[in-house]
Structures are given as structure tokens and as C-alpha cells.
Design a protein around this motif. Structure first.
Motif, PDB file in Angstrom:
ATOM      1  N   UNK A  68     100.314 -35.405  85.008  1.00  0.00           N
ATOM      2  CA  UNK A  68      98.961 -34.853  84.853  1.00  0.00           C
ATOM      3  C   UNK A  68      97.928 -35.971  84.717  1.00  0.00           C
ATOM      4  N   UNK A  69      98.265 -37.009  83.956  1.00  0.00           N
ATOM      5  CA  UNK A  69      97.339 -38.138  83.800  1.00  0.00           C
ATOM      6  C   UNK A  69      97.096 -38.829  85.139  1.00  0.00           C
ATOM      7  N   UNK A  70      98.143 -39.015  85.923  1.00  0.00           N
ATOM      8  CA  UNK A  70      97.998 -39.668  87.228  1.00  0.00           C
ATOM      9  C   UNK A  70      97.161 -38.825  88.182  1.00  0.00           C
ATOM     10  N   UNK A  71      97.393 -37.528  88.176  1.00  0.00           N
ATOM     11  CA  UNK A  71      96.718 -36.653  89.132  1.00  0.00           C
ATOM     12  C   UNK A  71      95.294 -36.316  88.700  1.00  0.00           C
ATOM     13  N   UNK A  72      95.104 -35.970  87.440  1.00  0.00           N
ATOM     14  CA  UNK A  72      93.790 -35.502  86.985  1.00  0.00           C
ATOM     15  C   UNK A  72      92.961 -36.595  86.324  1.00  0.00           C
ATOM     16  N   UNK A  73      93.579 -37.695  85.945  1.00  0.00           N
ATOM     17  CA  UNK A  73      92.845 -38.783  85.316  1.00  0.00           C
ATOM     18  C   UNK A  73      91.981 -39.564  86.283  1.00  0.00           C
ATOM     19  N   UNK A  74      92.086 -39.297  87.558  1.00  0.00           N
ATOM     20  CA  UNK A  74      91.302 -40.034  88.562  1.00  0.00           C
ATOM     21  C   UNK A  74      89.912 -39.439  88.766  1.00  0.00           C
TER      22      UNK A  74
END
Length: 189
Positions: A68-74
């Protein structure tokens, strides 16, 4: 006759292998003023399908939090939104008998989004998603034969994060964008 069937199977597997995609992250979608605040994953007591490999709830927490951090943190909007996700159930495919018993992996999660500044839920009731590992050249005969439990968990977490991102994009009004129906109506004019 047997050689023809074997050739057809080999050709099909080869084609699928050529189309296989790894955990590739596509370009960000339009999410307006969305910026990921807290990313809270709860995997306290997920239901395990009886034929599944075992998985530690902490591993689910770590895997899904990272995905989730990789996908939505951008996303770099100007308003924080907090995401709460619970791991409800899972199945990690054990090794099987190719083409006879080749179980597939699956993950069931429930997601809730919060407006950080307002301190309230945007969706009153959590939305449940079921995602599968997907079929590619490695998993054609069953991912239990070709992937470890950790690799299956990573792929399922990636697919869950992708599905949650799609859900967010289906509700643009949450992030200061026109509702999807209004955008579609303008495009039809």
C-alpha cells in the motif's frame, strides 16, 4: 495424437509466459488532492482456507503495508487521507499435482478511508475486496509449485493495493475531483 496435445499445451504455456507481468506499478491515476497519511493494516485473526499454507498475521501486516505504501505513497496531493485495511481471509496455494489439483491463492480484505483533517470516515461501511494471485507463465500449473508462501503473499498484497487504488479512483469526489458520472456525461456530449 499425444504429441499434438503436448505441443498445444507447450504453446499455450509459452504464450502465457510471454504475456506474464511481474509486480509492475503503472502510472498513477487521477486522485486529486489525495496524499497517503496513516496506512494501517490489521491482520489479527484472518480466516485461513483449510488447504492453505500457513502464514503469520505479522507477515500479512508487513507485506500489505509495504504494498500500500509503494502504490499509494506516490501521490502528492495537498490533503492527507488515512487508510485502514483488515485482512479477513486468505489462501496460499500449497504444492499440488500439475493440471489435476493446482489450487490458486486468494486474499480477502476490507478497506476504509478517513479524511485526516476532518477526523471522520469517508465510507461509513468498509468495502470488501477479494483478489487473486493471477495467472502467468509461472503459475499456469499452480503457484504452489513455483512460488513460496512469501512470494504468493507479496503478489496478493500487490494486487490488493492495486484494487484499493482502483476503488479510490472510482470515487474522485472524495479527493476534490468531479464525480465520475459528471465526467462521463461531459465526455458523452
Amino acid at each position: 495424437m499425444i504429441i499434438a496435445r503436448l505441443s498445444a499445451v507447450c504453446l499455450a504455456v509459452g504464450l502465457l509466459a510471454g504475456c506474464a507481468s511481474k509486480n509492475e506499478v503503472e502510472a498513477p491515476v487521477a486522485l486529486g488532492n489525495f496524499k497517503l497519511g496513516h496506512n494501517i493494516v490489521v491482520a489479527d485473526n484472518p480466516q485461513k482456507v483449510p488447504i492453505s499454507r500457513n502464514a503469520d498475521p505479522k507477515d500479512w501486516d508487513d507485506s500489505l503495508t509495504a504494498a500500500l505504501a509503494a502504490r499509494l505513497g506516490r501521490y502528492d496531493g495537498d490533503k492527507f487521507f488515512n487508510l485502514g485495511v483488515s485482512v479477513d481471509a486468505y489462501a496460499l496455494a500449497p504444492p499440488g499435482i500439475p493440471l489435476v489439483i493446482s489450487p490458486k491463492s486468494a486474499l480477502v480484505v476490507t478497506a476504509t478511508i478517513w479524511d485526516d483533517a476532518a477526523g471522520k470516515k469517508i465510507n461509513e461501511k468498509g468495502v470488501q475486496f477479494t483478489v487473486f494471485e493471477g495467472i502467468d507463465g509461472e503459475t499456469m500449473l499452480g503457484s504452489g509449485l513455483t512460488r513460496t508462501g512469501a512470494e504468493q503473499m507479496e503478489r496478493l498484497s500487490f494486487n490488493a493495493a492495486k484494487r484499493i487504488e482502483r476503488w479510490l479512483s472510482e470515487n474522485p469526489e472524495w479527493f476534490g475531483l468531479p464525480p465520475k458520472a459528471a465526467v462521463q456525461a461531459r465526455a458523452a456530449e
